[in-house]
Design a protein around this motif. Structure first.
Motif, PDB file in Angstrom:
ATOM      1  N   ALA A   1       1.044  -1.332   0.213  1.00 33.81           N
ATOM      2  CA  ALA A   1       0.068  -0.099  -0.127  1.00 33.81           C
ATOM      3  C   ALA A   1       0.940   1.180  -0.062  1.00 33.81           C
ATOM      4  N   VAL A   2       1.949   1.211   0.862  1.00 30.43           N
ATOM      5  CA  VAL A   2       2.869   2.488   0.982  1.00 30.43           C
ATOM      6  C   VAL A   2       3.487   2.570  -0.374  1.00 30.43           C
ATOM      7  N   MET A   3       3.805   1.490  -1.248  1.00 31.66           N
ATOM      8  CA  MET A   3       4.677   1.630  -2.407  1.00 31.66           C
ATOM      9  C   MET A   3       3.722   2.167  -3.513  1.00 31.66           C
ATOM     10  N   LYS A   4       2.558   1.647  -3.518  1.00 33.89           N
ATOM     11  CA  LYS A   4       1.399   2.064  -4.393  1.00 33.89           C
ATOM     12  C   LYS A   4       1.085   3.445  -4.476  1.00 33.89           C
ATOM     13  N   MET A   5       0.965   4.034  -3.026  1.00 34.42           N
ATOM     14  CA  MET A   5       0.749   5.369  -3.027  1.00 34.42           C
ATOM     15  C   MET A   5       2.058   6.160  -3.343  1.00 34.42           C
ATOM     16  N   ASN A   6       3.073   5.656  -3.095  1.00 41.28           N
ATOM     17  CA  ASN A   6       4.234   6.367  -3.691  1.00 41.28           C
ATOM     18  C   ASN A   6       4.286   6.580  -5.227  1.00 41.28           C
ATOM     19  N   ARG A   7       3.739   5.492  -5.861  1.00 41.40           N
ATOM     20  CA  ARG A   7       3.730   5.522  -7.016  1.00 41.40           C
ATOM     21  C   ARG A   7       2.846   6.736  -7.753  1.00 41.40           C
ATOM     22  N   GLU A   8       1.929   7.426  -6.887  1.00 46.99           N
ATOM     23  CA  GLU A   8       1.064   8.433  -7.263  1.00 46.99           C
ATOM     24  C   GLU A   8       1.668   9.813  -7.089  1.00 46.99           C
ATOM     25  N   ILE A   9       2.606   9.926  -6.093  1.00 42.65           N
ATOM     26  CA  ILE A   9       3.116  10.932  -5.487  1.00 42.65           C
ATOM     27  C   ILE A   9       3.482  11.964  -6.555  1.00 42.65           C
ATOM     28  N   ASP A  10       3.228  13.328  -6.603  1.00 40.23           N
ATOM     29  CA  ASP A  10       3.785  14.380  -7.317  1.00 40.23           C
ATOM     30  C   ASP A  10       3.456  15.637  -6.673  1.00 40.23           C
ATOM     31  N   VAL A  11       4.420  16.445  -6.011  1.00 46.72           N
ATOM     32  CA  VAL A  11       4.162  17.510  -5.283  1.00 46.72           C
ATOM     33  C   VAL A  11       5.063  18.923  -6.154  1.00 46.72           C
ATOM     34  N   ARG A  12       5.354  18.413  -7.123  1.00 49.83           N
ATOM     35  CA  ARG A  12       5.983  19.504  -8.143  1.00 49.83           C
ATOM     36  C   ARG A  12       5.214  20.925  -8.067  1.00 49.83           C
ATOM     37  N   HIS A  13       3.954  20.672  -8.269  1.00 46.56           N
ATOM     38  CA  HIS A  13       3.235  22.022  -8.326  1.00 46.56           C
ATOM     39  C   HIS A  13       3.335  22.957  -7.244  1.00 46.56           C
ATOM     40  N   VAL A  14       3.887  22.291  -5.994  1.00 47.03           N
ATOM     41  CA  VAL A  14       3.921  23.238  -4.823  1.00 47.03           C
ATOM     42  C   VAL A  14       5.215  23.592  -4.447  1.00 47.03           C
ATOM     43  N   LEU A  15       6.289  23.255  -5.231  1.00 50.52           N
ATOM     44  CA  LEU A  15       7.764  23.749  -5.040  1.00 50.52           C
ATOM     45  C   LEU A  15       8.056  25.070  -4.873  1.00 50.52           C
ATOM     46  N   PRO A  16       7.334  25.839  -5.746  1.00 56.75           N
ATOM     47  CA  PRO A  16       7.516  27.216  -5.848  1.00 56.75           C
ATOM     48  C   PRO A  16       6.837  27.935  -4.578  1.00 56.75           C
ATOM     49  N   SER A  17       6.149  27.333  -3.688  1.00 53.72           N
ATOM     50  CA  SER A  17       5.173  28.004  -2.648  1.00 53.72           C
ATOM     51  C   SER A  17       5.951  27.640  -1.401  1.00 53.72           C
ATOM     52  N   VAL A  18       7.205  26.790  -1.549  1.00 51.01           N
ATOM     53  CA  VAL A  18       8.186  26.652  -0.309  1.00 51.01           C
ATOM     54  C   VAL A  18       8.988  27.915  -0.029  1.00 51.01           C
ATOM     55  N   SER A  19       8.972  28.422   1.105  1.00 49.53           N
ATOM     56  CA  SER A  19       9.711  29.543   1.318  1.00 49.53           C
ATOM     57  C   SER A  19      10.641  29.351   2.577  1.00 49.53           C
ATOM     58  N   VAL A  20      10.606  28.361   3.169  1.00 49.81           N
ATOM     59  CA  VAL A  20      11.370  28.114   4.489  1.00 49.81           C
ATOM     60  C   VAL A  20      12.981  27.369   3.963  1.00 49.81           C
ATOM     61  N   PRO A  21      14.082  27.962   4.652  1.00 46.11           N
ATOM     62  CA  PRO A  21      15.082  27.342   4.464  1.00 46.11           C
ATOM     63  C   PRO A  21      15.187  25.963   4.194  1.00 46.11           C
ATOM     64  N   THR A  22      15.963  25.350   3.119  1.00 45.92           N
ATOM     65  CA  THR A  22      15.712  23.978   2.770  1.00 45.92           C
ATOM     66  C   THR A  22      17.140  23.399   2.468  1.00 45.92           C
ATOM     67  N   LEU A  23      17.425  22.279   2.866  1.00 49.74           N
ATOM     68  CA  LEU A  23      18.629  21.491   2.741  1.00 49.74           C
ATOM     69  C   LEU A  23      18.356  20.017   2.119  1.00 49.74           C
ATOM     70  N   VAL A  24      18.907  19.905   0.694  1.00 49.01           N
ATOM     71  CA  VAL A  24      18.856  18.955   0.107  1.00 49.01           C
ATOM     72  C   VAL A  24      19.839  17.814  -0.011  1.00 49.01           C
ATOM     73  N   LEU A  25      19.743  16.709   0.578  1.00 49.25           N
ATOM     74  CA  LEU A  25      20.944  15.659   0.633  1.00 49.25           C
ATOM     75  C   LEU A  25      20.639  14.700  -0.159  1.00 49.25           C
TER      76      LEU A  25
END
Length: 224
Positions: free
Chosen positions: A200-224
């Motif tokens: 169930a977790v993996m099938k949900m991951n298959r549908e994930i797409d949050v690209r549309h909200v990326l421009p709305s993120v305004s907090v300091p972010t560290l990508v590792l």
């Protein structure tokens, strides 16, 4: 060192298990990827050392997502919105106004969505081994295609509970050839989720797409 107490908070009709350790000046919510188990964490020297070191400078809040670990189990597909509500419920329960969210793998997109939706409750983001979308699309060629998804899901169905079932060559190549650590990892994942919950977790991951909200993120972010 003492093992943190497991507490529960109700979010909707689901009980979410969480632990708090450390007492530093900032709050950090660790958002797990895949499956986890807050109590089995302490049986793994690698995980215990990681969490204790992380808690050395903050108040660290760790939890098991709904459907996994010590939280209420289910093989339903849960949405990112439900998981965000779970994080808010935990933060409210420990009187945490704002926290840095540390999202691992699929915990990343939920953390991204949380930061975009609740900027007043998010002080920073740390995204480790994460993504904004998991599956292939014409405008997203690096996602997994159907063939890859079917292979991963089929492998979980057939081999879950063994080192082969978690495909350590992909998730943790540095321990894949170490039989003892691979066996410990398989035991941890068994404690984290049953085959149905994991699918169930993996099938949900298959549908994930949050690209549309990326421009709305305004907090300091560290990508590792």
């Amino acid at each position: 060192a003492a093992i943190p107490e497991t507490r529960y908070v109700k979010s909707g009709d689901v009980h979410i298990a969480y632990q708090v350790l450390g007492n530093g000046p900032i709050d950090v919510v660790f958002v797990p990827g895949f499956v986890s188990n807050v109590e089995a964490n302490w049986e793994s020297p690698d995980r215990a050392s990681f969490f204790r070191r992380l808690a050395s400078f903050c108040r660290l809040i760790i939890f098991d997502k709904r459907g996994t670990g010590m939280s209420d189990r289910s093989s339903q597909l849960f949405s990112l919105e439900q998981r965000m509500a779970d994080v808010q419920a935990i933060m409210d329960d420990v009187r945490c106004e704002r926290a840095a969210l540390f999202g691992v793998s699929e915990g990343g997109p939920m953390s991204i969505l949380f930061a975009a939706s609740y900027p007043q409750r998010t002080s920073a983001l740390v995204l480790y081994g994460s993504y904004a979308k998991r599956s292939w699309a014409a405008d997203y060629p690096f996602g997994w295609n159907e063939e890859r998804w079917n292979a991963v899901l089929g492998n979980i169905e057939r081999h879950w509970g063994t080192p082969a079932g978690v495909d350590l060559k992909m998730w943790a190549p540095s321990i894949a050839a170490d039989a003892e650590r691979a066996s410990r990892a398989a035991a941890y994942f068994r404690a984290g989720g049953s085959p149905g919950a994991v699918l169930a977790v993996m099938k949900m991951n298959r549908e994930i797409d949050v690209r549309h909200v990326l421009p709305s993120v305004s907090v300091p972010t560290l990508v590792l």
